[in-house]
Design a protein around this motif. Structure first.
Motif, PDB file in Angstrom:
ATOM      1  N   TYR A  22      37.456  47.531  32.595  1.00  0.00           N
ATOM      2  CA  TYR A  22      38.623  46.886  33.037  1.00  0.00           C
ATOM      3  C   TYR A  22      39.686  47.764  32.554  1.00  0.00           C
ATOM      4  O   TYR A  22      39.791  47.914  31.309  1.00  0.00           O
ATOM      5  CB  TYR A  22      38.839  45.663  32.830  1.00  0.00           C
ATOM      6  CG  TYR A  22      37.487  44.709  33.459  1.00  0.00           C
ATOM      7  CD1 TYR A  22      37.774  44.351  34.867  1.00  0.00           C
ATOM      8  CD2 TYR A  22      36.432  44.570  32.781  1.00  0.00           C
ATOM      9  CE1 TYR A  22      36.302  43.754  35.280  1.00  0.00           C
ATOM     10  CE2 TYR A  22      35.447  44.026  33.189  1.00  0.00           C
ATOM     11  CZ  TYR A  22      35.310  43.543  34.421  1.00  0.00           C
ATOM     12  OH  TYR A  22      34.345  42.787  35.018  1.00  0.00           O
ATOM     13  N   ARG A  25      39.506  49.702  29.171  1.00  0.00           N
ATOM     14  CA  ARG A  25      38.457  49.402  28.227  1.00  0.00           C
ATOM     15  C   ARG A  25      36.934  49.463  28.996  1.00  0.00           C
ATOM     16  O   ARG A  25      36.995  48.925  30.198  1.00  0.00           O
ATOM     17  CB  ARG A  25      38.712  48.015  27.951  1.00  0.00           C
ATOM     18  CG  ARG A  25      37.629  47.229  26.951  1.00  0.00           C
ATOM     19  CD  ARG A  25      38.135  46.136  26.423  1.00  0.00           C
ATOM     20  NE  ARG A  25      37.027  45.528  25.918  1.00  0.00           N
ATOM     21  CZ  ARG A  25      36.417  44.355  26.529  1.00  0.00           C
ATOM     22  NH1 ARG A  25      36.984  43.850  27.498  1.00  0.00           N
ATOM     23  NH2 ARG A  25      35.229  43.881  26.083  1.00  0.00           N
ATOM     24  N   VAL A  27      33.219  48.669  29.527  1.00  0.00           N
ATOM     25  CA  VAL A  27      32.470  47.411  29.347  1.00  0.00           C
ATOM     26  C   VAL A  27      30.875  48.026  29.354  1.00  0.00           C
ATOM     27  O   VAL A  27      30.109  47.395  28.353  1.00  0.00           O
ATOM     28  CB  VAL A  27      32.528  46.199  30.260  1.00  0.00           C
ATOM     29  CG1 VAL A  27      31.440  45.347  29.818  1.00  0.00           C
ATOM     30  CG2 VAL A  27      34.008  46.064  30.000  1.00  0.00           C
ATOM     31  N   ASN A  47      27.106  35.825  26.299  1.00  0.00           N
ATOM     32  CA  ASN A  47      28.273  35.843  26.945  1.00  0.00           C
ATOM     33  C   ASN A  47      28.997  37.108  26.651  1.00  0.00           C
ATOM     34  O   ASN A  47      29.131  37.589  25.542  1.00  0.00           O
ATOM     35  CB  ASN A  47      29.364  34.730  26.189  1.00  0.00           C
ATOM     36  CG  ASN A  47      28.766  33.192  26.791  1.00  0.00           C
ATOM     37  OD1 ASN A  47      28.585  32.432  25.738  1.00  0.00           O
ATOM     38  ND2 ASN A  47      28.426  33.117  28.009  1.00  0.00           N
ATOM     39  N   GLY A  48      29.660  37.507  27.557  1.00  0.00           N
ATOM     40  CA  GLY A  48      30.755  38.745  27.317  1.00  0.00           C
ATOM     41  C   GLY A  48      29.885  39.959  27.325  1.00  0.00           C
ATOM     42  O   GLY A  48      30.442  41.023  27.061  1.00  0.00           O
ATOM     43  N   CYS A  49      28.626  40.242  27.352  1.00  0.00           N
ATOM     44  CA  CYS A  49      27.881  41.519  27.262  1.00  0.00           C
ATOM     45  C   CYS A  49      28.032  42.088  28.494  1.00  0.00           C
ATOM     46  O   CYS A  49      27.494  43.517  28.454  1.00  0.00           O
ATOM     47  CB  CYS A  49      26.287  40.969  27.157  1.00  0.00           C
ATOM     48  SG  CYS A  49      25.413  40.523  28.389  1.00  0.00           S
ATOM     49  N   GLY A  50      28.394  41.706  29.596  1.00  0.00           N
ATOM     50  CA  GLY A  50      28.463  42.631  30.875  1.00  0.00           C
ATOM     51  C   GLY A  50      27.585  42.181  32.180  1.00  0.00           C
ATOM     52  O   GLY A  50      27.683  42.959  33.032  1.00  0.00           O
ATOM     53  N   LYS A  51      27.284  41.027  32.236  1.00  0.00           N
ATOM     54  CA  LYS A  51      26.215  40.831  33.314  1.00  0.00           C
ATOM     55  C   LYS A  51      26.976  40.549  34.714  1.00  0.00           C
ATOM     56  O   LYS A  51      26.422  41.103  35.485  1.00  0.00           O
ATOM     57  CB  LYS A  51      25.581  39.326  33.038  1.00  0.00           C
ATOM     58  CG  LYS A  51      24.782  39.138  31.697  1.00  0.00           C
ATOM     59  CD  LYS A  51      24.150  37.926  31.294  1.00  0.00           C
ATOM     60  CE  LYS A  51      25.103  36.932  31.012  1.00  0.00           C
ATOM     61  NZ  LYS A  51      25.944  36.943  30.012  1.00  0.00           N
ATOM     62  N   SER A  52      28.067  40.095  34.681  1.00  0.00           N
ATOM     63  CA  SER A  52      28.852  39.838  35.812  1.00  0.00           C
ATOM     64  C   SER A  52      29.665  41.134  36.179  1.00  0.00           C
ATOM     65  O   SER A  52      29.444  41.496  37.401  1.00  0.00           O
ATOM     66  CB  SER A  52      30.102  38.541  35.599  1.00  0.00           C
ATOM     67  OG  SER A  52      29.394  37.418  35.334  1.00  0.00           O
ATOM     68  N   THR A  53      29.800  41.856  35.071  1.00  0.00           N
ATOM     69  CA  THR A  53      30.388  43.170  35.513  1.00  0.00           C
ATOM     70  C   THR A  53      29.268  43.976  36.060  1.00  0.00           C
ATOM     71  O   THR A  53      29.665  44.722  37.192  1.00  0.00           O
ATOM     72  CB  THR A  53      30.899  43.842  34.201  1.00  0.00           C
ATOM     73  OG1 THR A  53      32.015  42.960  33.414  1.00  0.00           O
ATOM     74  CG2 THR A  53      31.512  45.226  34.524  1.00  0.00           C
ATOM     75  N   GLN A  93      30.413  34.483  40.025  1.00  0.00           N
ATOM     76  CA  GLN A  93      30.252  33.460  38.936  1.00  0.00           C
ATOM     77  C   GLN A  93      31.154  32.107  39.164  1.00  0.00           C
ATOM     78  O   GLN A  93      30.558  31.006  38.930  1.00  0.00           O
ATOM     79  CB  GLN A  93      30.627  33.995  37.594  1.00  0.00           C
ATOM     80  CG  GLN A  93      30.309  33.067  36.409  1.00  0.00           C
ATOM     81  CD  GLN A  93      30.216  33.656  34.966  1.00  0.00           C
ATOM     82  OE1 GLN A  93      30.250  35.050  35.058  1.00  0.00           O
ATOM     83  NE2 GLN A  93      30.260  32.955  33.998  1.00  0.00           N
ATOM     84  N   GLU A 174      24.897  33.252  38.095  1.00  0.00           N
ATOM     85  CA  GLU A 174      24.659  31.931  37.275  1.00  0.00           C
ATOM     86  C   GLU A 174      24.594  30.981  38.421  1.00  0.00           C
ATOM     87  O   GLU A 174      25.565  29.857  38.534  1.00  0.00           O
ATOM     88  CB  GLU A 174      25.933  31.590  36.513  1.00  0.00           C
ATOM     89  CG  GLU A 174      25.747  32.584  35.280  1.00  0.00           C
ATOM     90  CD  GLU A 174      26.760  32.083  34.159  1.00  0.00           C
ATOM     91  OE1 GLU A 174      26.724  30.923  33.940  1.00  0.00           O
ATOM     92  OE2 GLU A 174      27.078  32.826  33.335  1.00  0.00           O
ATOM     93  N   HIS A 206      21.444  31.591  32.142  1.00  0.00           N
ATOM     94  CA  HIS A 206      21.585  31.451  30.713  1.00  0.00           C
ATOM     95  C   HIS A 206      20.413  30.684  30.278  1.00  0.00           C
ATOM     96  O   HIS A 206      20.139  30.701  29.090  1.00  0.00           O
ATOM     97  CB  HIS A 206      23.052  30.491  30.663  1.00  0.00           C
ATOM     98  CG  HIS A 206      24.161  31.670  30.303  1.00  0.00           C
ATOM     99  ND1 HIS A 206      24.088  32.641  29.398  1.00  0.00           N
ATOM    100  CD2 HIS A 206      25.110  31.759  31.100  1.00  0.00           C
ATOM    101  CE1 HIS A 206      25.241  33.361  29.543  1.00  0.00           C
ATOM    102  NE2 HIS A 206      25.838  32.959  30.650  1.00  0.00           N
TER     103      HIS A 206
END
Ligand SMILES: Nc1ncnc2c1ncn2[C@@H]1O[C@H](COP(=O)(O)OP(=O)(O)OP(=O)(O)O)[C@@H](O)[C@H]1O
Ligand SMILES: [Mg+2]
Length: 285
Positions: A22, A25, A27, A47-53, A93, A174, A206
């Motif tokens: 993004y 940055r 990811v 959380n925040g590791c890039g799954k949705s990305t 998500q 999710e 999760h």
């Protein structure tokens, strides 16, 4: 090992050397993954590791800065939005419905990629929508506004819309959030039925035990990279859980089925989203 050798069909969807982020940055940096056809793939990771990305990139909602996503042998970036939407459905998500839109109207929007001014709404579309509403148990809610539903009802309505799209590739971010355990199992049984009917499903989950039970291919992410992948039986170990999540856990055979069952004990350390070595977090024990 080649995925086809593992009893999976060749992948129809793959990321090849994909970097995406993004703004400035990054990811995900140089990631390769093949989604095996005709099976259920679960993506897990902190959380925040890039799954949705990753999911959004596979669905062409994000454009990689380098590398390509390949769908049925073609660079997804070269396909028209409508072509992609006929092949692949994404449940985001945290989707938001337009204010006041009814359940029936939202689910009917899943049919848009199949329409044009030459081919308008038909009784076939109505039948697909009715079936999608029934499969997710929301037929009774058809006339209610989506924004007046509970979180779990809303979640099932969005799944219904994704099903109405009628694609044989489904990416679900999710899908069980907000659902009580019985409804979560309902949705995962539905995923299992879709798989039995030959569809390819990728889902971010999760709940690691449900991921292990309902997937045949597990992709474990950490800090924008893939840490491990394969059959849940081969992938889920106490060591992997420590490396991926900073979690101390016992892994025992699931008394129901032949999958691993994770019994959490506690944290080893906090895994920061950018912590590729899994060891820069604070030690808590
Ligand atoms: N729209 C955005 N703009 C800027 N940064 C973003 C955006 N969406 C996600 N990020 C950042 O990208 C990184 C990966 O986010 P992503 O949503 O892919 O994680 P995730 O693995 O899906 O996490 P979660 O389990 O919490 O859903 C995070 O650091 C996040 O803050
Ligand atoms: Mg996410």
């Amino acid at each position: 090992m080649d995925l086809a050798d593992a009893g999976h069909g060749p992948g129809r969807l793959a990321a090849r050397g994909v970097s995406v982020g993004y703004g400035d940055r990054t990811v995900i940096d140089g990631l390769d993954v093949t989604i095996p056809s005709g099976v259920v793939t679960a993506i897990i990771g902190p959380n925040g590791c890039g799954k949705s990305t990753l999911l959004r990139t596979l669905a062409r909602l994000l454009r990689p800065s380098t590398g390509t996503v390949v769908l049925d042998g073609e660079d997804i970036g070269s396909l028209k939005t409508r072509e992609v939407a006929r092949k692949l459905g994404l449940l985001p998500q945290a989707p938001v419905a337009p204010e006041g839109l009814t359940v029936a109207d939202l689910v009917a929007r899943g049919r848009h990629p199949h329409q044009s001014w030459l081919r308008q709404w038909s009784s076939d579309d109505a039948a697909v929508v009715a079936r999608a509403l029934a499969m997710t148990g929301v037929s009774d809610l058809a006339d209610r506004p989506v924004d007046a539903l509970s979180g779990g009802q809303r979640q099932r309505v969005w799944i219904s819309m994704t099903l109405a799209q009628g694609t044989d590739l489904l990416l679900l971010d999710e899908p069980t959030t907000y659902l009580d355990l019985a409804h979560a199992i309902d949705v995962l049984d539905l995923v299992d039925d879709l798989h039995e009917a030959g569809r390819t499903v990728v889902m971010v989950l999760h709940d690691l035990n449900l991921a292990a039970r309902y997937s045949d291919h597990l992709v474990v992410m950490r800090a924008g990279a893939i840490l491990a992948q394969g059959h849940p039986r081969d992938v889920i170990t106490a060591e992997l859980l420590r490396d991926a999540f900073g979690l101390r856990a016992r892994v025992i055979p699931d008394p129901v089925g032949d999958r691993p069952l994770i019994v959490p004990i506690g944290r080893t350390h906090v895994v920061a989203p950018s912590d590729r070595d899994g060891n820069s977090g604070q030690d808590q024990r």
